[in-house]
Scaffold this active site. Structure first.
Site, PDB file in Angstrom:
ATOM      1  N   HIS A   1       3.490  -5.212   3.558  1.00  0.00           N
ATOM      2  CA  HIS A   1       3.443  -5.855   4.866  1.00  0.00           C
ATOM      3  C   HIS A   1       2.937  -7.287   4.727  1.00  0.00           C
ATOM      4  CE1 HIS A   1       3.983  -1.984   6.876  1.00  0.00           C
ATOM      5  NE2 HIS A   1       2.986  -1.474   6.171  1.00  0.00           N
TER       6      HIS A   1
ATOM      7  N   HIS B   1       5.033   0.409  -0.312  1.00  0.00           N
ATOM      8  CA  HIS B   1       5.797  -0.586   0.450  1.00  0.00           C
ATOM      9  C   HIS B   1       4.774  -1.646   0.869  1.00  0.00           C
ATOM     10  CE1 HIS B   1       3.970   2.087   3.369  1.00  0.00           C
ATOM     11  NE2 HIS B   1       3.999   1.077   4.214  1.00  0.00           N
TER      12      HIS B   1
ATOM     13  N   CYS C   1       5.676   6.601   4.560  1.00  0.00           N
ATOM     14  CA  CYS C   1       4.538   5.767   4.139  1.00  0.00           C
ATOM     15  C   CYS C   1       3.947   6.267   2.821  1.00  0.00           C
ATOM     16  CB  CYS C   1       3.462   5.755   5.215  1.00  0.00           C
ATOM     17  SG  CYS C   1       4.024   5.007   6.750  1.00  0.00           S
TER      18      CYS C   1
ATOM     19  N   ASP D   1      -4.504 -10.699  -1.260  1.00  0.00           N
ATOM     20  CA  ASP D   1      -3.183 -11.333  -1.165  1.00  0.00           C
ATOM     21  C   ASP D   1      -2.357 -11.102  -2.431  1.00  0.00           C
ATOM     22  OD1 ASP D   1      -1.166 -12.873   0.022  1.00  0.00           O
ATOM     23  OD2 ASP D   1      -1.840 -14.663  -1.029  1.00  0.00           O
ATOM     24  N   HIS D   2      -1.127 -10.670  -2.223  1.00  0.00           N
ATOM     25  CA  HIS D   2      -0.187 -10.400  -3.313  1.00  0.00           C
ATOM     26  C   HIS D   2      -0.671  -9.278  -4.236  1.00  0.00           C
ATOM     27  CE1 HIS D   2       1.880 -13.884  -1.810  1.00  0.00           C
ATOM     28  NE2 HIS D   2       2.869 -13.682  -2.635  1.00  0.00           N
TER      29      HIS D   2
ATOM     30  N   GLU E   1      -0.441  -4.924  11.380  1.00  0.00           N
ATOM     31  CA  GLU E   1       0.269  -4.408  10.196  1.00  0.00           C
ATOM     32  C   GLU E   1       1.775  -4.681  10.310  1.00  0.00           C
ATOM     33  OE1 GLU E   1       0.744  -0.175  10.125  1.00  0.00           O
ATOM     34  OE2 GLU E   1       0.098  -0.039   8.030  1.00  0.00           O
TER      35      GLU E   1
ATOM     36  N   HIS F   1       0.846  -1.195   0.000  1.00  0.00           N
ATOM     37  CA  HIS F   1       0.000   0.000   0.000  1.00  0.00           C
ATOM     38  C   HIS F   1       0.883   1.247   0.000  1.00  0.00           C
ATOM     39  CE1 HIS F   1      -0.383   0.751   4.682  1.00  0.00           C
ATOM     40  NE2 HIS F   1       0.834   0.401   4.358  1.00  0.00           N
TER      41      HIS F   1
END
Lengths: 146, 146, 146, 146, 146, 146
Positions: free
Chosen positions: F50, F48, F42, F88-89, F134, F23
């Site tokens: 998580h 970046h 951020c 996901d991904h 997170e 995100h």
């Protein structure tokens, strides 16, 4: 923008901090023998220590512009100034003024941490819980006067 | 019985123990100022503490009858007697004789633990590693003279 | 002082660091279809990310004065300068020059981290392992040319 | 492309799997009393169980095209087929043929897992370690015949 | 002494315990086929097991003398006597009388644990939560009749 | 059967899921400079990522037949379909339609996850909390409109 999403009911953020410190469970109102009987090995004269994990939970609406409940940089500054920088690598009984007359049980460290933080959280966020994990088996939590 | 399975090459067992203690990084061969310069906050006068996690690794053949590399009850007795019961809730600098003349860095605590244990592991098992996790970020390991 | 204790064989320190970054497994030598076939969801065009946990292990004798294998403040400066500050909150494929021509698999991130660190560890300590935990299930480790 | 980076010495990948199973430490060559004396509560008649965490470590060069040491999807297929799907939610003593004549100590479960996997890892990768964490305190590791 | 600090509103202590046991999800009011359809692999005939992590949370005022919410030694005695010593290394379906007529789902193990503990917590502390972590992914919590 | 045990007040189940995603904290209503000032690292342009750990808590009575609060297979299907398989991904800003006009702060990801799940939990169970971890230090929790 879907305003219903950002004009929202409370969201909670829990943020964790760690400090290493020493304490001795010892009451000056009791004799050495009474302390040992009451506290066992937690009252050995030279104290012992822990890696304390401090968990701060704040609650508030999500800010429409930042999409956040609180600025994490500001929260870190407050918690580090009031708690972590003061307690890290210190001995509660000898180095921390607020424990001169208090037994530094993790219960009271947790409560004192609440009291040091509660008025510094920038509104509309507010503090709702302070928890300290003392060991892998032991965790204390305080939520203020209810 | 499939004997090839039980007359076997070395198996390793790592077993973890925890104790809470205090230490101060301080050398009596240095002045207070030199200690502070060398060790920083780790040399604050009253010390600080950790939840030390001790990991003992032994290696040996699998015993054909017990199907084990070592009796875990015996291993616990040895480690508790030599390390955990002596260090738990103690201050290394003040309470532990073997650190009267040694800086109780976690490096040296790990090395001393090895030396206290190495001759007590019942053969054919043998000690191959002693590790201590000092904080969530820091772990020391010693494998003896090689 | 018990000199046998401090003039010692190698001690290992493993120190952990964390950074959040993005990557996409993608080779410019393959077509989009070939990349998807080879890498699956790890090759989705906009990438994905992880909380990478970097574990640096150094080995060396225990310094007789400091009782330490390495000064942890110095180690942190090196690792932060060479790795954490450069990779944290970045996208490997787009932001990191050393991955312009390399697929940023965690294997290669681990290997590049080794190469960026190995010459900076102050002797007599030396780097012996760089490991990166990519997810709770996946960990890579590199120990250099053997 | 910096070929020196991808024509590389061995990289290790450790991948974790979890299964829940039951076992009883019991040797058919001993009486009930002898079993209880040897194994203690681990020999209670109806058995007990664990969340076993299986860690598979493979080692190999980094493939120049995929930048990986092994295809993780293939590794998962092998480990699930040979170990996880066969042991998950099962009782070692009653349900698993390879333990009909073997005491299902976690030592032997670890060794059997090695033997079931070692010939299935696609070269040039090769199996170098199988470890099973039985409880938060206990971990076994096997590295084959050396 | 700052009395406002020790005459305090409720503090919570969560204390963790671990036991290894087996269970089979099976209802005697259903056929084998119905059990398998309802419970899947959790109903395999010989059962399976877990490392259950039991978390007991008590709440109460901080005692002015001990600075504690409860004596942890007393709490351990109660929890070990009522739960850990009875369930550890046992099979719920076969060894534990309170599950003779109950399906030993972790929901019901959690609820039974609450009922075995709730009247034994020494006032003014009181039980407010019993939670059991069954696997790394699954946790049950019960807070009594509300 | 002890009916008092199964006709019971609410039991809670918390079930954890993991997904890796990217995100960027970025508001289209602000300039690049304003975004950087507000969000710091951020808001770096390429984002970046998580390893997000999603914890779903449902509450309900224990079903008398199954002894469960909810069928875990059904819960997994719902959470995977609505959340895990979609996120996901992926990169929240570029790949996920519900974040086209929303800053994908973890606060809002948590709130959107609640809204995607709340109407799908089969009664009498009901959703009472969605939490996302997170990083190792940061966890968000949302409990709906109160």
């Amino acid at each position: 923008m879907k305003n219903t999403l950002v004009e929202s009911p409370p969201m909670r953020l829990t943020r964790a901090y760690e400090f290493a410190a020493s304490h001795r469970l010892y009451s000056r109102h009791l004799t050495e023998e009474q302390n040992l009987e009451l506290f066992g090995k937690c009252s050995y004269p030279n104290g012992h220590g822990h890696n304390y994990v401090l968990e701060i939970t704040v609650e508030g609406p999500i800010d429409p512009q930042s999409a956040r409940v609180i600025d994490p940089v500001s929260l870190d500054e407050i918690v580090n100034r009031e708690i972590v920088d003061r307690y890290d690598h210190r001995h509660f009984n000898h180095d921390i003024p607020e424990f001169t007359d208090l037994v530094p049980s993790t219960e009271l460290v947790t409560k004192v941490a609440w009291e040091r933080l509660v008025d510094h959280i920038p509104p509309p966020a507010r503090l709702i819980s302070v928890a300290i994990q003392e060991t892998a088996r032991n965790k204390f939590e305080y939520r203020g006067e209810i």
